[in-house]
Design a protein around this motif. Structure first.
Motif, PDB file in Angstrom:
ATOM      1  N   ALA A 129      11.145   5.705  -4.866  1.00  0.00           N
ATOM      2  CA  ALA A 129      11.954   4.882  -3.957  1.00  0.00           C
ATOM      3  C   ALA A 129      11.048   3.837  -3.304  1.00  0.00           C
ATOM      4  O   ALA A 129      10.357   4.105  -2.337  1.00  0.00           O
ATOM      5  N   SER A 130      11.067   2.633  -3.838  1.00  0.00           N
ATOM      6  CA  SER A 130      10.224   1.553  -3.343  1.00  0.00           C
ATOM      7  C   SER A 130      10.819   0.914  -2.087  1.00  0.00           C
ATOM      8  O   SER A 130      12.038   0.761  -1.980  1.00  0.00           O
ATOM      9  N   VAL A 131       9.941   0.503  -1.172  1.00  0.00           N
ATOM     10  CA  VAL A 131      10.401  -0.234   0.008  1.00  0.00           C
ATOM     11  C   VAL A 131      10.917  -1.616  -0.381  1.00  0.00           C
ATOM     12  O   VAL A 131      11.642  -2.238   0.376  1.00  0.00           O
ATOM     13  N   LEU A 161       3.878   5.378  -5.735  1.00  0.00           N
ATOM     14  CA  LEU A 161       3.824   5.263  -7.191  1.00  0.00           C
ATOM     15  C   LEU A 161       2.857   6.301  -7.766  1.00  0.00           C
ATOM     16  O   LEU A 161       3.194   7.031  -8.703  1.00  0.00           O
ATOM     17  N   ILE A 162       1.672   6.388  -7.189  1.00  0.00           N
ATOM     18  CA  ILE A 162       0.683   7.374  -7.646  1.00  0.00           C
ATOM     19  C   ILE A 162       1.220   8.788  -7.450  1.00  0.00           C
ATOM     20  O   ILE A 162       1.105   9.640  -8.338  1.00  0.00           O
ATOM     21  N   ASN A 163       1.838   9.026  -6.289  1.00  0.00           N
ATOM     22  CA  ASN A 163       2.401  10.352  -6.028  1.00  0.00           C
ATOM     23  C   ASN A 163       3.467  10.719  -7.056  1.00  0.00           C
ATOM     24  O   ASN A 163       3.551  11.872  -7.484  1.00  0.00           O
ATOM     25  N   SER A 180       0.832  -1.208   0.000  1.00  0.00           N
ATOM     26  CA  SER A 180       0.000   0.000   0.000  1.00  0.00           C
ATOM     27  C   SER A 180       0.865   1.255   0.000  1.00  0.00           C
ATOM     28  O   SER A 180       0.570   2.228  -0.708  1.00  0.00           O
ATOM     29  N   TYR A 181       1.927   1.240   0.784  1.00  0.00           N
ATOM     30  CA  TYR A 181       2.850   2.365   0.844  1.00  0.00           C
ATOM     31  C   TYR A 181       3.490   2.589  -0.528  1.00  0.00           C
ATOM     32  O   TYR A 181       3.571   3.721  -1.013  1.00  0.00           O
TER      33      TYR A 181
END
Length: 167
Positions: free
Chosen positions: A113-115, A85-87, A79-80
């Motif tokens: 920056a993906s977790v 991604l949308i942002n 979800s984060y």
């Protein structure tokens, strides 16, 4: 929680120690407090794990723990990432949400920056990403914790991507 019930029933059925249990998405920091010692030694595979060594993940896990007093689940991590991604797309179009095609194009780049660390989307829009092996261990303080022991698949891509008509 089905994962908690499954692990309890697996143990009650006498399978623990008789038939190896390999899980995916069954044990995480939200289920571990209920699973307790039943989860010890049960390996699990996921595309995100709490101890991935990248800055975005360290911040996400620390902020989540500070706010909720426990660690996040893989659903929380997904979800984060989805929100970020949308942002990234909204930022790229300078907030002009009428530019839907441009937003889709920006999201396909996965430029955030993906977790999960580095990943990208395949031609079928599924993530190409790593999967990790995590196990439950007892820490030095005697408390149960999740520990990543290996990267088991690198750059995993949907096996049928080549049949997808999407470009």
């Amino acid at each position: 929680m089905a994962g908690v019930q499954f692990l309890e029933q697996y143990t009650q059925g006498g399978f623990n120690g008789q038939i190896p249990l390999y899980s995916a998405f069954t044990i995480d920091e939200t289920t571990l407090p209920q699973q307790k010692d039943l989860a010890l030694g049960v390996p699990g595979a996921q595309e995100w794990v709490n101890d991935l060594p990248n800055a975005a993940n360290r911040k996400f896990v620390a902020d989540f723990r500070a706010r909720y007093k426990h660690g996040p689940s893989f659903y929380g991590a997904q979800s984060y990432d989805a929100a970020n991604l949308i942002n990234s797309a909204v930022t790229a179009v300078k907030g002009d949400l009428t530019k839907k095609d441009a937003m889709r194009e920006e999201m396909s780049k996965a430029a955030f920056a993906s977790v999960r660390g580095a990943f990208r989307f395949g031609n079928d829009h599924f993530p190409i990403q790593n999967f990790y092996l995590q196990e439950v261990v007892k820490g030095a303080n005697g408390e149960l914790a999740l520990k990543t022991s290996a990267t088991i698949v690198t750059d995993n891509q949907d096996k049928f991507h080549d049949r997808c008509p999407m470009k």
